[in-house]
Design a protein around this motif. Structure first.
Motif, PDB file in Angstrom:
ATOM      1  N   CYS A  40       0.967  -1.306  -0.024  1.00 48.10           N
ATOM      2  CA  CYS A  40       0.164  -0.056  -0.039  1.00 48.10           C
ATOM      3  C   CYS A  40       0.693   1.320  -0.094  1.00 48.10           C
ATOM      4  O   CYS A  40       0.349   2.472  -0.004  1.00 48.10           O
ATOM      5  CB  CYS A  40      -0.974  -0.125   1.274  1.00 48.10           C
ATOM      6  N   GLY A  41       2.146   1.238   0.062  1.00 48.68           N
ATOM      7  CA  GLY A  41       2.882   2.325  -0.050  1.00 48.68           C
ATOM      8  C   GLY A  41       3.088   2.951   1.338  1.00 48.68           C
ATOM      9  O   GLY A  41       3.629   4.195   1.152  1.00 48.68           O
ATOM     10  N   GLY A  42       2.656   2.594   2.274  1.00 49.00           N
ATOM     11  CA  GLY A  42       2.693   3.207   3.531  1.00 49.00           C
ATOM     12  C   GLY A  42       1.617   3.869   4.026  1.00 49.00           C
ATOM     13  O   GLY A  42       1.588   4.741   4.981  1.00 49.00           O
ATOM     14  N   ALA A  43       0.426   3.513   3.694  1.00 50.65           N
ATOM     15  CA  ALA A  43      -0.674   4.035   3.951  1.00 50.65           C
ATOM     16  C   ALA A  43      -1.406   3.399   5.241  1.00 50.65           C
ATOM     17  O   ALA A  43      -2.407   3.554   5.636  1.00 50.65           O
ATOM     18  CB  ALA A  43      -1.787   3.963   2.675  1.00 50.65           C
ATOM     19  N   CYS A  44      -0.929   2.256   5.720  1.00 45.41           N
ATOM     20  CA  CYS A  44      -1.517   1.603   6.862  1.00 45.41           C
ATOM     21  C   CYS A  44      -2.754   1.218   6.398  1.00 45.41           C
ATOM     22  O   CYS A  44      -3.654   0.911   7.103  1.00 45.41           O
ATOM     23  CB  CYS A  44      -1.837   2.503   7.939  1.00 45.41           C
ATOM     24  N   ALA A  45      -2.839   0.462   4.872  1.00 44.21           N
ATOM     25  CA  ALA A  45      -3.967  -0.231   4.475  1.00 44.21           C
ATOM     26  C   ALA A  45      -3.604  -1.653   3.980  1.00 44.21           C
ATOM     27  O   ALA A  45      -4.668  -2.364   3.450  1.00 44.21           O
ATOM     28  CB  ALA A  45      -4.339   0.762   3.209  1.00 44.21           C
ATOM     29  N   CYS A  46      -2.659  -2.307   4.518  1.00 41.82           N
ATOM     30  CA  CYS A  46      -2.345  -3.457   4.381  1.00 41.82           C
ATOM     31  C   CYS A  46      -1.437  -4.068   5.531  1.00 41.82           C
ATOM     32  O   CYS A  46      -1.243  -3.285   6.354  1.00 41.82           O
ATOM     33  CB  CYS A  46      -1.841  -3.930   2.860  1.00 41.82           C
ATOM     34  N   SER A  47      -0.864  -5.210   5.427  1.00 39.74           N
ATOM     35  CA  SER A  47      -0.010  -5.691   6.435  1.00 39.74           C
ATOM     36  C   SER A  47       1.158  -6.143   6.077  1.00 39.74           C
ATOM     37  O   SER A  47       1.907  -7.077   6.561  1.00 39.74           O
ATOM     38  CB  SER A  47      -0.722  -6.616   7.499  1.00 39.74           C
ATOM     39  N   SER A  83       4.842  -7.460  17.280  1.00 46.23           N
ATOM     40  CA  SER A  83       4.612  -7.172  15.844  1.00 46.23           C
ATOM     41  C   SER A  83       4.327  -5.739  15.620  1.00 46.23           C
ATOM     42  O   SER A  83       3.431  -5.263  16.571  1.00 46.23           O
ATOM     43  CB  SER A  83       3.379  -7.970  15.400  1.00 46.23           C
ATOM     44  N   ARG A  84       4.550  -5.365  14.669  1.00 49.15           N
ATOM     45  CA  ARG A  84       4.648  -3.881  14.102  1.00 49.15           C
ATOM     46  C   ARG A  84       4.436  -3.756  12.746  1.00 49.15           C
ATOM     47  O   ARG A  84       5.032  -4.533  12.180  1.00 49.15           O
ATOM     48  CB  ARG A  84       5.828  -2.864  14.844  1.00 49.15           C
ATOM     49  N   LEU A  85       3.864  -2.784  12.133  1.00 54.24           N
ATOM     50  CA  LEU A  85       3.878  -2.222  10.842  1.00 54.24           C
ATOM     51  C   LEU A  85       4.801  -1.176  10.538  1.00 54.24           C
ATOM     52  O   LEU A  85       4.930  -0.170  11.205  1.00 54.24           O
ATOM     53  CB  LEU A  85       2.515  -1.695  10.252  1.00 54.24           C
ATOM     54  N   THR A  86       5.961  -1.655   9.874  1.00 53.97           N
ATOM     55  CA  THR A  86       7.036  -0.827   9.786  1.00 53.97           C
ATOM     56  C   THR A  86       6.671   0.767   9.041  1.00 53.97           C
ATOM     57  O   THR A  86       7.267   1.487   9.414  1.00 53.97           O
ATOM     58  CB  THR A  86       8.204  -1.232   8.577  1.00 53.97           C
TER      59      THR A  86
END
Length: 107
Positions: A40-47, A83-86
């Motif tokens: 998603c390019g960094g939009a926090c729209a995927c994992s 767990s984190r989203l980078t």
């Protein structure tokens, strides 16, 4: 410039300089680190930028917001503590030495 260590699922480490102001995900993307897809390019729209934070760093990072918590539900084998989203981790001087490990796969 902060150094971030990215560890592939198989154990191979990549230590890279990541400019302050980028995200940990952008640091991986810009340095060709395998294992972080960031669809998603960094939009926090995927994992697909999911990682496991090294245990010594868990308490040093900003808290997860509700959107990140929700997206982690879609990650491969999320760990409630590590767990984190980078895409949600903004690089600051305080993150110098951060170590993250990629999961077996991204989904």
């Amino acid at each position: 410039m902060p150094k971030i260590t990215y560890v592939e699922h198989g154990g191979k480490e990549h230590v890279v300089d990541v400019p302050v102001g980028l995200t940990v995900m952008e640091g991986a993307r810009d340095n060709g680190i395998p294992g972080i897809e960031a669809d998603c390019g960094g939009a926090c729209a995927c994992s697909t930028c999911h990682v496991y934070v090294d245990p010594e760093w868990v308490g040093k990072l900003p808290e997860k917001d509700a959107m990140e918590e929700d997206m982690l539900d879609f990650a491969y084998e999320p760990d409630p503590e590590r767990s984190r989203l980078t895409c949600q981790l903004k690089v600051t001087e305080e993150l110098d030495g951060l170590k993250v490990q990629m999961p077996e796969k991204q989904i």
